[in-house]
Motif scaffolding. Structure first.
Motif, PDB file in Angstrom:
ATOM      1  N   GLN A 145       7.186  22.260 -30.128  1.00 38.65           N
ATOM      2  CA  GLN A 145       7.238  21.775 -29.033  1.00 38.65           C
ATOM      3  C   GLN A 145       5.570  22.161 -28.219  1.00 38.65           C
ATOM      4  OE1 GLN A 145      10.084  21.065 -27.109  1.00 38.65           O
ATOM      5  NE2 GLN A 145       8.590  20.213 -25.420  1.00 38.65           N
ATOM      6  N   LEU A 146       5.415  21.013 -27.607  1.00 32.79           N
ATOM      7  CA  LEU A 146       3.844  20.765 -27.244  1.00 32.79           C
ATOM      8  C   LEU A 146       3.904  20.725 -25.703  1.00 32.79           C
ATOM      9  CD1 LEU A 146       2.554  18.424 -30.041  1.00 32.79           C
ATOM     10  CD2 LEU A 146       2.639  20.748 -29.967  1.00 32.79           C
ATOM     11  N   LEU A 147       3.035  21.618 -25.217  1.00 35.68           N
ATOM     12  CA  LEU A 147       2.719  21.691 -23.667  1.00 35.68           C
ATOM     13  C   LEU A 147       1.427  20.932 -23.453  1.00 35.68           C
ATOM     14  CD1 LEU A 147       4.878  23.892 -24.014  1.00 35.68           C
ATOM     15  CD2 LEU A 147       3.955  24.902 -21.999  1.00 35.68           C
ATOM     16  N   VAL A 148       1.097  20.468 -22.382  1.00 31.63           N
ATOM     17  CA  VAL A 148      -0.371  20.011 -22.092  1.00 31.63           C
ATOM     18  C   VAL A 148      -0.865  20.900 -21.015  1.00 31.63           C
ATOM     19  CG1 VAL A 148       0.018  17.527 -22.533  1.00 31.63           C
ATOM     20  CG2 VAL A 148       0.668  18.531 -20.147  1.00 31.63           C
ATOM     21  N   GLY A 149      -2.408  21.126 -21.457  1.00 30.74           N
ATOM     22  CA  GLY A 149      -3.212  22.019 -20.607  1.00 30.74           C
ATOM     23  C   GLY A 149      -4.161  21.175 -20.037  1.00 30.74           C
ATOM     24  N   ASN A 150      -5.123  21.800 -19.110  1.00 30.40           N
ATOM     25  CA  ASN A 150      -6.284  21.046 -18.257  1.00 30.40           C
ATOM     26  C   ASN A 150      -7.199  20.280 -19.265  1.00 30.40           C
ATOM     27  OD1 ASN A 150      -6.570  24.347 -18.770  1.00 30.40           O
ATOM     28  ND2 ASN A 150      -8.848  23.433 -18.393  1.00 30.40           N
ATOM     29  N   HIS A 151      -7.300  20.608 -20.457  1.00 26.14           N
ATOM     30  CA  HIS A 151      -8.238  19.615 -21.287  1.00 26.14           C
ATOM     31  C   HIS A 151      -7.417  18.507 -22.117  1.00 26.14           C
ATOM     32  CE1 HIS A 151     -11.822  22.207 -21.633  1.00 26.14           C
ATOM     33  NE2 HIS A 151     -11.144  23.197 -21.259  1.00 26.14           N
ATOM     34  N   ASP A 152      -6.206  18.363 -21.663  1.00 24.62           N
ATOM     35  CA  ASP A 152      -5.241  17.200 -22.230  1.00 24.62           C
ATOM     36  C   ASP A 152      -5.307  16.206 -21.374  1.00 24.62           C
ATOM     37  OD1 ASP A 152      -4.637  18.398 -24.951  1.00 24.62           O
ATOM     38  OD2 ASP A 152      -3.682  19.808 -23.652  1.00 24.62           O
ATOM     39  N   HIS A 153      -4.757  15.084 -21.947  1.00 24.08           N
ATOM     40  CA  HIS A 153      -4.690  13.573 -21.334  1.00 24.08           C
ATOM     41  C   HIS A 153      -3.130  13.131 -21.594  1.00 24.08           C
ATOM     42  CE1 HIS A 153      -5.133   9.408 -20.502  1.00 24.08           C
ATOM     43  NE2 HIS A 153      -6.248   9.609 -20.065  1.00 24.08           N
ATOM     44  N   ARG A 154      -2.309  13.161 -20.424  1.00 22.54           N
ATOM     45  CA  ARG A 154      -1.137  12.759 -20.645  1.00 22.54           C
ATOM     46  C   ARG A 154      -0.730  11.419 -21.340  1.00 22.54           C
ATOM     47  NH1 ARG A 154      -0.675  14.311 -15.075  1.00 22.54           N
ATOM     48  NH2 ARG A 154       0.453  16.672 -14.920  1.00 22.54           N
ATOM     49  N   GLU A 155      -1.405  10.358 -20.969  1.00 21.20           N
ATOM     50  CA  GLU A 155      -0.909   9.145 -21.589  1.00 21.20           C
ATOM     51  C   GLU A 155      -1.261   9.237 -23.079  1.00 21.20           C
ATOM     52  OE1 GLU A 155      -2.477   9.519 -18.622  1.00 21.20           O
ATOM     53  OE2 GLU A 155      -0.778   9.031 -17.413  1.00 21.20           O
ATOM     54  N   ARG A 156      -2.593   9.627 -23.634  1.00 25.16           N
ATOM     55  CA  ARG A 156      -2.966   9.681 -24.846  1.00 25.16           C
ATOM     56  C   ARG A 156      -2.131  10.700 -25.714  1.00 25.16           C
ATOM     57  NH1 ARG A 156      -8.944  10.346 -23.147  1.00 25.16           N
ATOM     58  NH2 ARG A 156      -9.185   8.235 -22.102  1.00 25.16           N
ATOM     59  N   PHE A 157      -1.868  11.748 -25.208  1.00 27.23           N
ATOM     60  CA  PHE A 157      -0.622  12.580 -25.748  1.00 27.23           C
ATOM     61  C   PHE A 157       0.435  11.978 -26.206  1.00 27.23           C
ATOM     62  CE2 PHE A 157       2.761  15.476 -25.279  1.00 27.23           C
ATOM     63  CZ  PHE A 157       2.653  16.360 -26.172  1.00 27.23           C
ATOM     64  N   LEU A 158       1.065  11.514 -24.972  1.00 25.78           N
ATOM     65  CA  LEU A 158       2.138  10.920 -25.179  1.00 25.78           C
ATOM     66  C   LEU A 158       2.339   9.616 -26.363  1.00 25.78           C
ATOM     67  CD1 LEU A 158       3.828  10.841 -21.499  1.00 25.78           C
ATOM     68  CD2 LEU A 158       4.781  12.086 -23.594  1.00 25.78           C
TER      69      LEU A 158
END
Length: 267
Positions: free
Chosen positions: A74-87
């Motif tokens: 289960q992966l969460l995003v943090g301040n260094h992440d990018h929602r669209e690229r992650f998804l």
């Protein structure tokens, strides 16, 4: 239920380095250690900062490394992440009705809730009205005690160089937590350190990063100092009416059973 807690991977595209380290190799070694010692875990939760700059190639490298884990992730995003690229690379992680990367899953004894605290361009966490409304519904509807996972801590850590960039709406989230009285434990990333305590009556724990760490100083303000201390992760045992958290270094050391003369107590 046994849960592995990874955080702050800061993966960069394969072949690149960060602070003199190879975050991909650091993660690979940590996964190998976890598989060797805790391969029986039911779930691995990774509380954000999956990448360092949110590059597509970093998410591609991350996906390849996580495939070695034998349990669901289960992966969460943090301040260094990018929602669209992650998804794009992890579409199965799912979103809430407003597109935030947050969800929950029920087990026999607990509801596990995964928050999205990303505020693009800011090191602080954000939890807007839409996200807060979702969390309120998820907490109020639960018939089970809740394990709450976020990247940014809701609580103060007595760690000034990290407390100033915790969750911005921490007061509103904490008011919801205390009013519903459903949250049994809070888990967070972001601080790159193993720590535990109780905040407004709710226990919490954070874990070391899988790559670099932050030096702990109880009075230093401003940005935290990066430290090249050993990587680590958490091992959570969430049993009926019992929760224990162990902080595991991601490397092995010599072990032995003491077989010397019996110890004697002083009179």
């Amino acid at each position: 239920m046994k849960i592995l807690h990874f955080s702050d991977l800061h993966v960069v595209p394969a072949g690149q380095r960060l602070f003199g380290l190879d975050p991909v190799l650091q993660l690979r070694n940590l996964i190998e250690h976890a598989c060797a010692h805790h391969g029986d875990a039911d779930l691995c939760v990774v509380t954000g900062d999956l990448t360092h700059q949110g590059e597509a190639l970093a998410y591609a490298a991350l996906k390849e490394e996580l495939a070695a884990l034998p349990m669901p992730t289960q992966l969460l995003v943090g301040n260094h992440d990018h929602r669209e690229r992650f998804l794009h690379y992890f579409p199965e992680q799912g979103t809430d009705p407003h597109g935030f990367i947050q969800s929950y899953r029920d087990t026999a004894d607990y509801r596990l809730v995964f928050m999205d605290t990303l505020s693009p361009g800011s090191p602080e966490g954000e939890y807007c009205a839409w996200r807060l409304q979702w969390l309120e519904q998820v907490l109020q509807s639960s018939m089970l005690p809740v394990l709450l996972f976020s990247h940014h801590p809701v609580m103060d850590m007595q760690f000034p160089s990290m407390d100033w960039i915790k969750l911005r709406e921490h007061a509103a989230v904490m008011q919801l937590i205390t009013s519903t009285q459903k949250v049994a434990y809070m888990f967070a990333g972001h601080v790159h350190r193993p720590a535990a305590g109780v905040w407004q009556g709710v226990p919490f724990a954070t874990v070391a990063g899988t790559s670099h760490q932050h030096h702990f100083h109880s009075t230093q303000t401003g940005a935290a100092e990066t430290s090249l201390e050993p990587a680590g992760y958490g091992v959570i045992h969430a049993l009926t009416h019992t929760i224990s958290v162990h902080f595991q270094l991601a490397q092995s050391y010599p072990r032995f059973i003491y077989e010397g003369p019996p110890l004697r107590l002083r009179d």
